[in-house]
Design a protein around this motif. Structure first.
Motif, short mmCIF file in Angstrom:
data_model
loop_
_atom_site.label_atom_id
_atom_site.label_comp_id
_atom_site.label_asym_id
_atom_site.label_seq_id
_atom_site.Cartn_x
_atom_site.Cartn_y
_atom_site.Cartn_z
N PHE A 10 -27.67 -16.40 38.11
CA PHE A 10 -26.40 -16.23 37.88
C PHE A 10 -25.30 -16.25 39.34
N GLN A 11 -24.16 -16.68 39.29
CA GLN A 11 -23.54 -16.73 40.60
C GLN A 11 -22.14 -16.21 40.36
N ALA A 12 -21.66 -15.17 41.15
CA ALA A 12 -20.26 -14.73 41.04
C ALA A 12 -19.67 -14.87 42.46
N GLN A 13 -18.31 -14.96 42.54
CA GLN A 13 -17.70 -14.75 43.88
C GLN A 13 -16.94 -13.27 43.85
N PHE A 14 -17.48 -12.57 44.74
CA PHE A 14 -16.54 -11.17 44.84
C PHE A 14 -15.86 -11.12 46.47
N GLY A 15 -14.61 -11.51 46.35
CA GLY A 15 -13.73 -11.28 47.53
C GLY A 15 -14.23 -12.68 48.06
N PHE A 16 -14.63 -12.42 49.43
CA PHE A 16 -15.03 -13.58 50.19
C PHE A 16 -16.61 -13.98 49.93
N TYR A 17 -17.33 -13.03 49.47
CA TYR A 17 -18.82 -13.19 49.17
C TYR A 17 -19.15 -13.98 47.80
N ASP A 18 -20.01 -14.83 47.96
CA ASP A 18 -20.76 -15.60 46.80
C ASP A 18 -21.98 -14.86 46.67
N THR A 19 -22.31 -14.24 45.30
CA THR A 19 -23.38 -13.38 45.20
C THR A 19 -24.10 -14.18 43.95
N VAL A 20 -25.43 -14.15 44.03
CA VAL A 20 -26.41 -14.55 43.03
C VAL A 20 -27.54 -13.29 42.52
N VAL A 21 -27.78 -13.60 41.54
CA VAL A 21 -28.74 -12.46 40.86
C VAL A 21 -29.65 -13.18 39.97
N ALA A 22 -31.00 -13.00 39.77
CA ALA A 22 -31.71 -13.50 38.97
C ALA A 22 -32.11 -12.50 37.71
N ALA A 23 -31.43 -12.90 36.43
CA ALA A 23 -31.69 -11.73 35.47
C ALA A 23 -32.04 -12.72 34.18
N PRO A 24 -32.43 -12.15 33.14
CA PRO A 24 -32.92 -12.71 31.90
C PRO A 24 -31.62 -13.06 30.89
N SER A 25 -30.48 -12.33 31.45
CA SER A 25 -29.19 -12.57 30.61
C SER A 25 -28.09 -12.24 31.33
N GLN A 26 -27.07 -12.77 30.80
CA GLN A 26 -25.53 -12.45 31.31
C GLN A 26 -25.21 -10.86 31.50
N ALA A 27 -25.58 -10.40 30.47
CA ALA A 27 -25.50 -8.77 30.46
C ALA A 27 -26.26 -8.04 31.46
N ALA A 28 -27.61 -8.65 31.62
CA ALA A 28 -28.50 -8.14 32.71
C ALA A 28 -27.97 -8.32 34.03
N ALA A 29 -27.34 -9.68 34.29
CA ALA A 29 -26.56 -9.83 35.56
C ALA A 29 -25.56 -9.06 35.88
N LEU A 30 -24.54 -8.82 34.78
CA LEU A 30 -23.51 -7.88 34.94
C LEU A 30 -23.89 -6.47 35.39
N ARG A 31 -24.99 -5.96 34.51
CA ARG A 31 -25.57 -4.89 34.99
C ARG A 31 -25.98 -4.66 36.52
N ALA A 32 -26.77 -5.81 36.84
CA ALA A 32 -27.13 -5.81 38.17
C ALA A 32 -26.13 -5.76 39.36
N TRP A 33 -24.91 -6.48 38.96
CA TRP A 33 -23.78 -6.37 39.70
C TRP A 33 -22.84 -5.06 39.71
N GLY A 34 -23.14 -4.17 38.79
CA GLY A 34 -22.66 -2.92 38.38
C GLY A 34 -21.05 -3.22 37.93
N ILE A 35 -21.07 -4.45 36.99
CA ILE A 35 -19.83 -4.80 36.55
C ILE A 35 -19.82 -4.40 35.17
#
Length: 65
Positions: A9-34
């Protein structure tokens, strides 16, 4: 978590493009702390960018997952 297929999954926070490998969208959000659903608003998505996928998989391997 062995055996579970991970998505990158990929998201942009400010100037930074971030990626996380996770089994689900919910897990990705948890990994990002969102707590809000960035996927619903279009700020986060599953990525098909080969460089982002490689980075997400490398980060996952480095973390021992």
């Amino acid at each position: 978590m062995a055996g579970r297929k991970l998505k990158v999954f990929q998201a942009q926070f400010g100037f930074y493009d971030t990626v996380v490998a996770a089994p689900s969208q919910a897990a990705a959000l948890r990994a990002w702390g969102i707590h809000q659903n960035l996927f619903a608003g279009g700020q986060a998505r599953i990525t098909d960018d080969p460089q982002a996928i490689e980075a997400g998989e490398d980060l996952r391997a480095a973390s021992g997952g």
